[in-house]
Design a protein around this motif. Structure first.
Motif, PDB file in Angstrom:
ATOM      1  N   GLU A  78       0.754  -1.304  -0.002  1.00  0.00           N
ATOM      2  CA  GLU A  78      -0.234   0.010   0.178  1.00  0.00           C
ATOM      3  C   GLU A  78       0.840   1.388  -0.018  1.00  0.00           C
ATOM      4  O   GLU A  78       1.624   1.443   1.206  1.00  0.00           O
ATOM      5  CB  GLU A  78      -0.752   0.029   1.291  1.00  0.00           C
ATOM      6  N   LYS A  97      -3.208   0.892  -4.285  1.00  0.00           N
ATOM      7  CA  LYS A  97      -3.858   0.349  -3.056  1.00  0.00           C
ATOM      8  C   LYS A  97      -3.856  -1.148  -3.139  1.00  0.00           C
ATOM      9  O   LYS A  97      -4.368  -1.717  -4.348  1.00  0.00           O
ATOM     10  CB  LYS A  97      -5.256   0.758  -2.845  1.00  0.00           C
ATOM     11  N   MET A 131      -6.026  -3.087  -0.982  1.00  0.00           N
ATOM     12  CA  MET A 131      -7.250  -3.590  -0.709  1.00  0.00           C
ATOM     13  C   MET A 131      -8.215  -3.918  -1.861  1.00  0.00           C
ATOM     14  O   MET A 131      -8.758  -5.137  -1.629  1.00  0.00           O
ATOM     15  CB  MET A 131      -7.834  -2.769   0.415  1.00  0.00           C
ATOM     16  N   PRO A 132      -8.381  -3.168  -2.677  1.00  0.00           N
ATOM     17  CA  PRO A 132      -9.297  -3.444  -3.704  1.00  0.00           C
ATOM     18  C   PRO A 132      -8.778  -4.745  -4.556  1.00  0.00           C
ATOM     19  O   PRO A 132      -9.781  -5.410  -5.040  1.00  0.00           O
ATOM     20  CB  PRO A 132      -9.263  -2.282  -4.774  1.00  0.00           C
ATOM     21  N   PHE A 159      -7.371  -7.443  -3.206  1.00  0.00           N
ATOM     22  CA  PHE A 159      -7.777  -8.405  -2.130  1.00  0.00           C
ATOM     23  C   PHE A 159      -9.319  -8.675  -2.446  1.00  0.00           C
ATOM     24  O   PHE A 159      -9.639  -9.972  -2.634  1.00  0.00           O
ATOM     25  CB  PHE A 159      -7.553  -8.078  -0.760  1.00  0.00           C
ATOM     26  N   GLU A 160     -10.033  -7.481  -2.315  1.00  0.00           N
ATOM     27  CA  GLU A 160     -11.430  -7.613  -2.473  1.00  0.00           C
ATOM     28  C   GLU A 160     -11.795  -8.304  -3.901  1.00  0.00           C
ATOM     29  O   GLU A 160     -12.821  -9.316  -3.835  1.00  0.00           O
ATOM     30  CB  GLU A 160     -12.131  -6.309  -2.520  1.00  0.00           C
ATOM     31  N   ASP A 167       0.312  -3.764   8.000  1.00  0.00           N
ATOM     32  CA  ASP A 167      -1.172  -3.619   7.791  1.00  0.00           C
ATOM     33  C   ASP A 167      -1.634  -4.534   6.538  1.00  0.00           C
ATOM     34  O   ASP A 167      -2.659  -5.144   6.925  1.00  0.00           O
ATOM     35  CB  ASP A 167      -1.424  -2.113   7.675  1.00  0.00           C
ATOM     36  N   VAL A 168      -0.869  -4.514   5.603  1.00  0.00           N
ATOM     37  CA  VAL A 168      -1.188  -5.273   4.351  1.00  0.00           C
ATOM     38  C   VAL A 168      -1.205  -6.841   4.795  1.00  0.00           C
ATOM     39  O   VAL A 168      -2.310  -7.702   4.403  1.00  0.00           O
ATOM     40  CB  VAL A 168      -0.412  -5.191   3.367  1.00  0.00           C
ATOM     41  N   TRP A 190      -4.312  -7.759   7.116  1.00  0.00           N
ATOM     42  CA  TRP A 190      -5.695  -7.805   6.157  1.00  0.00           C
ATOM     43  C   TRP A 190      -5.576  -9.136   5.432  1.00  0.00           C
ATOM     44  O   TRP A 190      -6.654  -9.560   5.184  1.00  0.00           O
ATOM     45  CB  TRP A 190      -5.825  -6.358   5.279  1.00  0.00           C
ATOM     46  N   TYR A 191      -4.450  -9.476   5.069  1.00  0.00           N
ATOM     47  CA  TYR A 191      -4.454 -10.485   4.090  1.00  0.00           C
ATOM     48  C   TYR A 191      -4.637 -12.025   5.214  1.00  0.00           C
ATOM     49  O   TYR A 191      -5.484 -12.865   4.580  1.00  0.00           O
ATOM     50  CB  TYR A 191      -2.911 -10.830   3.658  1.00  0.00           C
ATOM     51  N   LEU A 250      -8.700 -11.613   5.948  1.00  0.00           N
ATOM     52  CA  LEU A 250      -9.817 -11.714   4.909  1.00  0.00           C
ATOM     53  C   LEU A 250      -9.568 -13.003   4.198  1.00  0.00           C
ATOM     54  O   LEU A 250     -10.758 -13.526   3.848  1.00  0.00           O
ATOM     55  CB  LEU A 250      -9.562 -10.623   3.837  1.00  0.00           C
TER      56      LEU A 250
END
Length: 450
Positions: free
Chosen positions: A268, A273, A275-276, A278-279, A302-303, A306-307, A310
């Motif tokens: 990030e 970015k 996160m998108p 990942f989603e 932080d990445v 979230w990995y 999620l």
């Protein structure tokens, strides 16, 4: 004085002093354009690291606490005094490594620990600043060309030093901007915008890796002559691709390879970015099976959090993560992949995209103003905006299901990448460029003398 370091291999020929990050593959690749040319090149390293030990370019080392170098290709500008804690610890370590001390394993650990502690806390014996060190190097060597590799930090650092030490009369300044935040985003910052304009006003020549950067520079006060007299045109920050070398790394078209997706920038920044992405992966996971997604440079906590949060275990099993990989390791993975994904918010003409093009992997990138002019959607790449996970998801599905599409891209890109970024052509332009800038520099000096 280290006479071997100070002696130029090509006496009387142009002298180019580069300023940049010594660990950067972009730095190595750009300066490598001068390999085999009779041009004297040195690097004044920013204090982020040291260059690889086998890199042959003469380098001024500035990292605080770096070992004392005094050889043909390295010169430490902040050597610790022999009586300082670091000097004493380094001396003991050198004697230990040479076998001059018959030390036990305990003694070795104590000495190595002493070096580590001294590196952390023993830097207070060098009154010289990095600006003064650069000024000394410039005054002593008198380069014809001073080339700053990037605006932040190289150009701002040199600008500050130039003003502080009155270096305007030594060499001509080539300021090189790269894509991403270098000037494309930082020009919106109240802190950086005045510095960017001052670099435009002060430098003698300007190089950029995309046309929008040139257009902006002209609108912000850069004169056309600093681009065209002489001119390098649009050129990647790495100095182009070894197209033949990269093409030789693969035999199979993407449809015949393993169903692998490589994501070489799993981090990030304000330029991209994660996160998108990942989603998007989670959204279409069942539709792109079977596949493996290799997530590279996932170094931010932080990445990683979230990995872990999620991704269910069965998906993580097919989505291995990696920290920092060398360029060679990354290229080898892309050469065996079907797809390379690198959506972003701001970029130049990304090396990751060009490398994927040369390596036959289908690139998924974002339709940025720097990218759209040089590649076509569905012909060379598939576009998806970074903040739109639905677009990324659908692009992934298409690239993983349409064999004809990815194979036609690979065939088109072998031709297109040679047109865009053949390193041999860039090398030829660079040699002419430096010769001309050096000629202008020496002509100016002669006029001052006369």
């Amino acid at each position: 004085m280290n006479e071997v370091f100070e002696t130029d291999p090509y006496p009387g020929r142009p002298k180019v002093l580069f300023i940049g990050f010594p660990e950067s593959s972009h730095t190595h690749s750009w300066i490598g354009l001068l390999d085999g040319c009779e041009i004297n090149a040195r690097l004044f390293a920013l204090p982020s690291a040291e260059p690889p030990g086998d890199w042959p370019i003469k380098t001024y080392i500035t990292r605080s606490g770096a070992p004392r170098f005094d050889d043909a290709t390295r010169k430490t500008v902040f050597p610790p005094s022999e009586s300082s804690p670091l000097g004493l610890a380094s001396k003991a370590k050198a004697a230990l490594d040479k076998g001059q001390l018959g030390a036990s394993s305990l003694m070795r650990r104590l000495i190595e620990s002493g070096v580590g502690l001294a590196e952390r806390f023993g830097h207070g014996d060098n009154p010289i600043t990095i600006e003064e060190a650069l000024a000394n190097a410039i005054r002593e060597w008198k380069p014809d060309v001073i080339h700053t590799l990037g605006f932040d930090s190289a150009s701002y650092f040199y600008l500050r030093t130039r003003k502080q030490y009155g270096l305007e009369g030594v060499g001509r300044w080539v300021a090189q901007a790269r894509g991403g935040p270098d000037i494309a985003l930082q020009r919106y910052s109240p802190e950086f915008a005045p510095r960017i304009c001052e670099v435009f006003q002060t430098c003698d020549h300007f190089i950029a890796d995309n046309q929008p950067n040139y257009d902006y520079a002209l609108s912000a006060g850069l004169t056309q002559g600093k681009i065209a007299n002489p001119g390098m045109g649009v050129v990647s920050g790495a100095g182009g691709m070894d197209v033949d070398g990269l093409r030789s790394m693969w035999l199979l078209p993407p449809s015949k390879r393993e169903r692998v997706i490589v994501w070489p920038k799993a981090y990030e920044l304000y330029t991209s970015k994660a996160m998108p992405v990942f989603e998007a992966i989670l959204k279409v996971w069942d539709r792109i099976q079977p596949c493996r997604i290799e997530m590279i440079w996932m170094v931010q906590s932080d990445v990683q959090i979230w990995y872990e949060k999620l991704f269910p275990e069965h998906i993580k099993a097919s989505c291995p993560t990696y920290g920092r990989l060398s360029r060679e390791e990354t290229l080898a993975r892309i050469a065996n992949a079907r797809v390379m994904i690198a959506p972003s918010l701001s970029d130049g003409i990304p090396n990751t995209m060009m490398e994927a093009m040369a390596l036959g992997a289908a690139p998924l990138v974002s339709p940025l103003d720097t990218i759209v002019p040089v590649v076509k959607n569905e012909k060379n790449v598939l576009f998806a905006r970074n903040l739109y996970p639905d677009e990324i998801a659908e692009a992934l599905v298409r690239l993983m299901s349409d064999d004809d599409l990815v194979d036609s891209m690979a065939a088109n890109n072998v031709v297109r990448i040679r047109e865009m970024a053949d390193r041999q052509r860039v090398k030829e332009r660079a040699l002419v460029y430096y010769e001309e800038v050096a000629r202008l520099s020496r002509k100016g000096n002669n006029m001052k003398v006369n």
